[in-house]
Scaffold this active site. Structure first.
Site, mmCIF file in Angstrom:
data_model
loop_
_atom_site.group_PDB
_atom_site.id
_atom_site.type_symbol
_atom_site.label_atom_id
_atom_site.label_comp_id
_atom_site.label_asym_id
_atom_site.label_seq_id
_atom_site.Cartn_x
_atom_site.Cartn_y
_atom_site.Cartn_z
ATOM 1 N N ASN A 89 15.092 33.341 -12.689
ATOM 2 C CA ASN A 89 14.464 33.887 -11.489
ATOM 3 C C ASN A 89 15.300 35.016 -10.894
ATOM 4 O O ASN A 89 16.527 34.978 -10.923
ATOM 5 C CB ASN A 89 14.268 32.792 -10.449
ATOM 6 C CG ASN A 89 13.365 31.686 -10.940
ATOM 7 O OD1 ASN A 89 12.599 31.887 -11.885
ATOM 8 N ND2 ASN A 89 13.442 30.517 -10.334
ATOM 9 N N HIS A 106 18.500 37.178 -15.527
ATOM 10 C CA HIS A 106 17.536 38.275 -15.488
ATOM 11 C C HIS A 106 17.758 39.198 -14.296
ATOM 12 O O HIS A 106 16.854 39.958 -13.930
ATOM 13 C CB HIS A 106 16.102 37.728 -15.485
ATOM 14 C CG HIS A 106 15.709 37.106 -16.782
ATOM 15 N ND1 HIS A 106 14.606 36.283 -16.920
ATOM 16 C CD2 HIS A 106 16.280 37.165 -18.015
ATOM 17 C CE1 HIS A 106 14.520 35.875 -18.177
ATOM 18 N NE2 HIS A 106 15.520 36.397 -18.853
ATOM 19 N N CYS A 133 22.489 57.365 -7.048
ATOM 20 C CA CYS A 133 23.495 56.320 -7.179
ATOM 21 C C CYS A 133 24.650 56.637 -6.224
ATOM 22 O O CYS A 133 25.137 57.772 -6.203
ATOM 23 C CB CYS A 133 23.997 56.273 -8.619
ATOM 24 S SG CYS A 133 25.503 55.313 -8.855
#
Length: 231
Positions: A89, A106, A133
């Site tokens: 999750n 993940h 970034c």
């Protein structure tokens, strides 16, 4: 007592209002996986992908941990040996429920990742296409989630934990996504006891020694209570 490794999937968060891949009418049913959960989909239409994950991030931020999350946190605190929680999750409900050192194989919705230099930082509530970034200033920010075709995070650590466990449990997983679907076989190879707790049987249910079916908010607290009674 022995080390416990627990794998959780979308089913443990479903009762907190976060949908699974298979839910009809949910967010995932409105998009093709190829369009919103692959590097190629992001390259084709980054605006669609950023919008999809912005919506998921908003939903996850509003969700609260349920009794299953809190039961696993209790087990982690009270079990005399190590309890490692590995999750597929990308929500933060395990941590919100009190769990620590969760391995998010993940990634997480709360994270941002630079495609250029791999720098990571806390994602804003709404990520924009071309967002720079903060480390290298390249306009290559993306959600820090693992898409199909990419290597999950923490795999070396996870395999070490599986090799050391005496009990392995999979909770709320479909058994359709690899490498996670094969974790039960890794645990069996070292003689660990294996449990599946799920709303319905997974695709790899036959590999488990014991199974319990029903809503996670019922089966998980009961399973944890039974384990604690065996200490």
């Amino acid at each position: 007592m022995g080390k416990i490794v627990i794998l959780t999937g979308a089913g443990i968060s479903a009762e907190s209002g976060l949908g699974t891949f298979r839910d009809e009418g949910g967010l995932w049913s409105q998009h093709r996986i190829e369009d919103v959960a692959t590097p190629e989909g992001f390259a084709r239409n980054p605006e669609l992908v950023q919008g999809f994950y912005n919506t998921r991030r908003t939903h996850a931020a509003k969700a609260s941990p349920n009794a299953a999350h809190m039961a696993l946190a209790l087990l982690q605190r009270e079990w005399p040996d190590e309890v490692v929680i590995v999750t597929q999750n990308v929500d933060g409900l395990h941590e919100a429920g009190g769990a620590e050192d969760v391995l998010h194989m993940h990634g997480t919705l709360a994270g941002a990742l630079c495609s250029a230099c791999r720098h990571r930082w806390q994602a804003p509530e709404e990520m924009r296409v071309g967002q720079p970034c903060p480390a290298c200033q390249e306009p290559t920010a993306r959600p820090d989630v693992v898409w199909f075709g990419e290597m999950p995070y923490f795999m070396d650590q996870i395999y070490v934990h599986l090799a050391e466990c005496e009990l392995f449990a999979a909770i709320g997983t479909s058994g359709q996504v690899y490498p996670a679907a094969a974790f039960v076989h890794e645990a069996l190879a070292v003689g660990a006891q294996t449990f599946e707790l799920n709303l319905e049987p997974s695709d790899v249910v036959s590999a488990f020694d014991e199974t319990r079916f029903g809503p996670a908010t019922e089966t998980v607290p009961r399973w944890v209570s039974d384990l604690m009674g065996t200490r």
